[in-house]
Structures are given as structure tokens and as C-alpha cells.
Design an enzyme around this catalytic site. Structure first.
Site, short mmCIF file in Angstrom:
data_model
loop_
_atom_site.label_atom_id
_atom_site.label_comp_id
_atom_site.label_asym_id
_atom_site.label_seq_id
_atom_site.Cartn_x
_atom_site.Cartn_y
_atom_site.Cartn_z
N SER A 1 0.84 -1.20 0.00
CA SER A 1 0.00 0.00 0.00
C SER A 1 0.88 1.26 0.00
CB SER A 1 -0.96 0.00 1.19
OG SER A 1 -0.24 0.03 2.41
N ALA A 2 1.90 1.28 0.84
CA ALA A 2 2.77 2.47 0.89
C ALA A 2 3.52 2.64 -0.43
CB ALA A 2 3.77 2.33 2.04
N ASP B 1 6.55 2.49 6.79
CA ASP B 1 6.32 1.92 5.46
C ASP B 1 6.52 2.96 4.36
OD1 ASP B 1 5.56 -0.24 6.96
OD2 ASP B 1 3.70 -0.63 5.89
C1 MEV Z 1 3.05 -2.31 9.01
O1 MEV Z 1 3.90 -2.60 7.92
C2 MEV Z 1 3.88 -1.90 10.19
C3 MEV Z 1 3.08 -1.58 11.46
O2 MEV Z 1 4.06 -1.35 12.48
C4 MEV Z 1 2.21 -0.36 11.31
C5 MEV Z 1 3.00 0.92 11.20
O3 MEV Z 1 4.13 0.99 11.66
O4 MEV Z 1 2.43 1.88 10.67
C6 MEV Z 1 2.23 -2.74 11.89
#
Ligand code: MEV
Length: 314
Positions: free
Chosen positions: A101-102, A144
Site C-alpha cells: 500500500s505504501a 512503510d
Molecule cells: C506495518 O507494515 C507496520 C506496522 O508497524 C504499522 C506501522 O508501523 O504503521 C504494523
């Protein structure tokens, strides 16, 4: 037409803990999400051609639309009587946990900027993608979108007071092979982050102690990476997975993939990303070990991405 790309990422240490200001270590993978954008005269239409988990694009459709609207707002672009045609592709599969998504938000932000002849610095693109991430993760740390924007191997620490996050580039002797195994389960990061917040409030003592351990692990991992002590990095990854199990973000499919990778010689293995499905990553230095572990996992019917950490960013 505007074009743009964003890196996929693998969190090596600290997912979930980073939301609360604990440092994390993230590496971009050598696969990208790519976007093309053309103005149209009506609606925002996304053509998602990314390969990956079945149902990924469908399940993320509403969050994706919200993320694009958030980006446009942050870019001060009001699309009066105008829409966008957006095509998404690239080599990064749409697996949960890989920062798909990012990476797509960064790609779309760069492509929109080009289509509208707007010039943004990489930090501004990162800030725009952070706004977009809120649609997917609720209260994201920013790890991300930072990896998706800059690539490379990064030390990340969220500034809980709202100032700039700490982002430091880490050097490593040479890139190292890893594999990423997908459970095939499309996870909802927003719900996983919410769940941790709820349990953290309910069991403060237990969670404080786990969070302290996560902080120490990240610091030790930074030293092990600097010393290129891959056995130590692997063993710290195993410990990190245990902590993630304790905060209840793993699941039986992730634990199964972690065990399988370890049994077949991986130096370390853990879930990566939000958990609750999504992906597992294993440290498998050398092409031979990488192939061996990847094949064993594929034989059990799971999809695997073979990639490397420590590849240079922008
Ligand atoms: C998601 O890839 C990583 C999490 O730590 C969420 C975040 O850091 O925004 C679960």
C-alpha cells in the site's frame, strides 16, 4: 501522462513497536510498485494490475480510494469536474506485509505530481504518502512510506511529539539474500494496530516489559548488522518473532512458515509487517540457501519472493 515508483519493504525489526516510538529497522526490497496517471474528465478510476494474493486489490479498494483522496488534499489539488485514470503495476506483488500500500501511494503521488507539473521533494512525497497510509493503517508509524520513498536499509524512529521522525541510513557490508513467504491471507493492518493498542491498555505491565525488550533488540540488531554478524541478526529476528507472538499479532500460518524456514536452514525468521496473515521473512544468506528454503515453502503451496536486503536506495 505522469509516472512514478515506490519501493516495497520488509521490516526486519520492530513492526507494531514502532507505532509507539520504539526504533525499527526496515529494508527496501528490489521490487517496486509503479503507477501511471492520466487526467480524465469524470471520476477517479484505478486499474490495479499488480500480481499477488487473490483478492488483495478487491479487499483494499475502499481504503485505496480514501488514500488517494487524502493524497490529493495534502497536495492541495482540488479536482473540480475532473478525475484521474490510475494504472498500478510493477514487480512488487500485492502481498500484505510487503508495504504494497505504501509503495503504491508513493508511486501514485509521484505520478500525479508529474501529470500536474508539480514539483515535490522526496521528503514532501514521503509526507503525502504518510497521509495516504492513514487510510490503510489508521495510526501508522510512517515506517512503510519512509522505506517506500527512500529505499535502502533504514533505522526508523517515530517522533511521538509530532516533529520529524528519526531516519538514518544503515550501511551493510554487502546485500544479503532473504525470502518472503506469503500466507495468502489478506490482512487488515488497521485492525491489527487497533488490537495491539487495546491489549496494551488492558495489560500495561506485560506490554511495557515486551516493548522494552523490543527496544533492546533493535539496538542489538543495529550493531549486528554493522558487524555483518548474520547469525546474530538471525537469532535476533527469531526473538523478535517471539515478542510479536506475545502481543498476539502472529497466526498459525505465519508460525508454520517461520518453523519451516528455520527447519530448512534459515538463519532467522519472523513475521513481517502487520501480521494476522500477510508475510513471513527469513534470512537466507547465499543463493543456495535462499533457493533451498524458498523451494520447501513453495512445495507446501505458498508463494515466495526471493529478494535481498541492503540494496541501495535513492
Ligand atoms: C506495518 O507494515 C507496520 C506496522 O508497524 C504499522 C506501522 O508501523 O504503521 C504494523
Amino acid at each position: 501522462m505522469g509516472e512514478g515508483s515506490g519501493f516495497g519493504k520488509v521490516i526486519l525489526f520492530g513492526e507494531h513497536f514502532v507505532v509507539y516510538g520504539i526504533p525499527g529497522i526496515v529494508s527496501a526490497v528490489d521490487s517496486t510498485a509503479d503507477a501511471e496517471v492520466i487526467k480524465n474528465d469524470k471520476i477517479i478510476k484505478v486499474h490495479d494490475d499488480r500480481k499477488g494474493s487473490k483478492g488483495y486489490a478487491e479487499k483494499k479498494k475502499f481504503q485505496q480510494l480514501e488514500s488517494i483522496k487524502r493524497m490529493l488534499k495534502k497536495m492541495n489539488l482540488s479536482l473540480e469536474n475532473q478525475g484521474l485514470n490510475i494504472w498500478l503495476g510493477g514487480s512488487l506483488p500485492g502481498f500484505s506485509g510487503l508495504g504494497a500500500s505504501a509503495a503504491s501511494s508513493v508511486a501514485i503521488a509521484r505520478a500525479i505530481a508529474q501529470e500536474f507539473h508539480l514539483s515535490f521533494s522526496n521528503q514532501e512525497i514521503n509526507d503525502i504518502a504518510y497521509e495516504a497510509e492513514k487510510a490503510y493503517a489508521g495510526n501508522p508509524s510512517g515506517i512503510d512510506n519512509t522505506a517506500a520513498t527512500f529505499g535502502g536499509l533504514l533505522w526508523f524512529q517515530k517522533n511521538l511529539k509530532g516533529g520529524p521522525n528519526k531516519i538514518e541510513s544503515l550501511s551493510i557490508e554487502k546485500p544479503v539474500e532473504i525470502i518472503i513467504g506469503s500466507t495468502g491471507i489478506v490482512a487488515n493492518t488497521k485492525e491489527m494496530v487497533k488490537g495491539v493498542a487495546k491489549r496494551k491498555t488492558r495489560y500495561p505491565e506485560k506490554y511495557d516489559s515486551i516493548f522494552n525488550q523490543a527496544q533492546i533488540l533493535a539496538q542489538e540488531a543495529r550493531i549486528a548488522i554493522k558487524n555483518f554478524d548474520l547469525l546474530e541478526v538471525g537469532s535476533l529476528m527469531d526473538m523478535n518473532h517471539s515478542l510479536l507472538k506475545e502481543i498476539e499479532v502472529s497466526c498459525k500460518e505465519l508460525d508454520y512458515l517461520v518453523d519451516l524456514a528455520k527447519k530448512n536452514g534459515a538463519f532467522g525468521a519472523k513475521l513481517t509487517g502487520g501480521g494476522g496473515g500477510g508475510c513471513m521473512t527469513a534470512l537466507t544468506p547465499g543463493k543456495e540457501l535462499q533457493e533451498k528454503v524458498a523451494k520447501k515453502i513453495e512445495k507446501q503451496g505458498f508463494q515466495v519472493l526471493r529478494t535481498k536486503i541492503g540494496v541501495k536506495g535513492i
